[in-house]
Design an enzyme around this catalytic site. Sequence first.
Site, PDB file in Angstrom:
ATOM      1  N   HIS A 164      37.348  43.430  39.018  1.00 42.13           N
ATOM      2  CA  HIS A 164      36.461  44.360  38.323  1.00 42.13           C
ATOM      3  C   HIS A 164      35.071  44.349  38.942  1.00 42.13           C
ATOM      4  CE1 HIS A 164      39.630  44.488  35.390  1.00 42.13           C
ATOM      5  NE2 HIS A 164      39.426  43.251  34.990  1.00 42.13           N
TER       6      HIS A 164
ATOM      7  N   GLN B  66      44.177  42.180  40.294  1.00 47.73           N
ATOM      8  CA  GLN B  66      43.087  43.151  40.177  1.00 47.73           C
ATOM      9  C   GLN B  66      41.734  42.455  40.237  1.00 47.73           C
ATOM     10  OE1 GLN B  66      43.063  43.927  35.451  1.00 47.73           O
ATOM     11  NE2 GLN B  66      45.063  44.260  36.432  1.00 47.73           N
TER      12      GLN B  66
ATOM     13  N   ARG C  88      42.898  47.845  41.340  1.00 45.29           N
ATOM     14  CA  ARG C  88      44.187  47.182  41.555  1.00 45.29           C
ATOM     15  C   ARG C  88      44.333  46.806  43.023  1.00 45.29           C
ATOM     16  NH1 ARG C  88      47.354  51.089  39.369  1.00 45.29           N
ATOM     17  NH2 ARG C  88      46.828  50.410  37.267  1.00 45.29           N
TER      18      ARG C  88
ATOM     19  N   GLU D 129      34.896  39.300  31.875  1.00 44.07           N
ATOM     20  CA  GLU D 129      35.783  39.057  30.741  1.00 44.07           C
ATOM     21  C   GLU D 129      36.107  37.575  30.641  1.00 44.07           C
ATOM     22  OE1 GLU D 129      40.160  39.956  32.655  1.00 44.07           O
ATOM     23  OE2 GLU D 129      38.861  41.681  32.278  1.00 44.07           O
TER      24      GLU D 129
ATOM     25  N   HIS E  34      42.167  38.365  39.908  1.00 40.67           N
ATOM     26  CA  HIS E  34      42.861  37.703  38.808  1.00 40.67           C
ATOM     27  C   HIS E  34      44.080  38.497  38.356  1.00 40.67           C
ATOM     28  CE1 HIS E  34      40.221  40.644  36.854  1.00 40.67           C
ATOM     29  NE2 HIS E  34      41.113  40.669  35.877  1.00 40.67           N
TER      30      HIS E  34
END
Length: 314
Positions: free
Chosen positions: A96, A94, A191, A114, A171
């Site tokens: 982001h 996926q 995804r 993250e 990642h």
Amino acid sequence: MNEPIFLEPVFKDRIWGGTKLRDLFGYEIPNDHTGECWAISAHPHGQSVVRQGTYKGKRLGDLWSEHPELFASDSKVFPLLTKILDASDDLSVQVHPDDIYAGEHENGELGKTECWYIVDAEPGSVIVYGHEAKSKEELVRWIEEGKWDTLLTKIEVKPGDFFYVPSGTIHALGKGIVVLETQQSSDTTYRVYDYDRKDSEGNTRELHLEKAIDVTTVPQSYQPGSYQTSQQGGTEITTFVSNEFFSVQKWRVTGPAQFEKNKTYQLFSIIEGEGELSVEGQAYPLRKGEHFILPVNFGPYEVSGNFEAVVSWN
């Protein structure tokens, strides 16, 4: 306020989840496919609730809006989200979006940068981090042709490793890994690849290739970090990252350590051992699996015992 804010986590069922949140942390998980513990969260998709004290029963999001004096922040929403993830199986590959893209395409949601602290990893466990494409055209071609072994970069991991995962990074956690994740408070994931898995009803999960390709950084490779370590009494403090999104440290407590009033609110997650937090003559026991916030200007205080914690703030 010199009172720590202890929180009750929220648990999420996932196709790749397992039982390690119970086995390693002693949580009462809802089932044997529990993949995520949303430990410190004010996100609408799963809010932590204050466990005890003055604000017992309040949701973190309500605490943020009703008692800004506890946080002294100009952010409209609680900006961070702390999770523990149990990857009993491979997570989907996926990526982001950043704040700008998410704001335009996801109803004003924050982007999602993250980072991962590897709490536990079975021997030989790997993550996907980055890709080998040298251009967007090559990225698109390899995705369309399903050349995943060619495209995806894999790294073997061990407990104690740390990975910073900025928005735009392709990642995935691999099977056998448990991580504590500190992230922006966002639930937006695009995804890219899901190993052609089917859910309990025989359906494959939705992919989001157009948006994923839009936001993926090219080129992209893993750059190992260099971390600073300092000593405060009986506490060794390792700083992993400090930027506009969050600061994240690991505290290794082996004896008493005194701290002055903190200048910002801090999020604590106990990932190993047990100890005690003391302030104004009041002692609060700490054990593995506890999560709490120290509000702004908390202290002076002391920590003692033998434990490890991941500490973060924005």
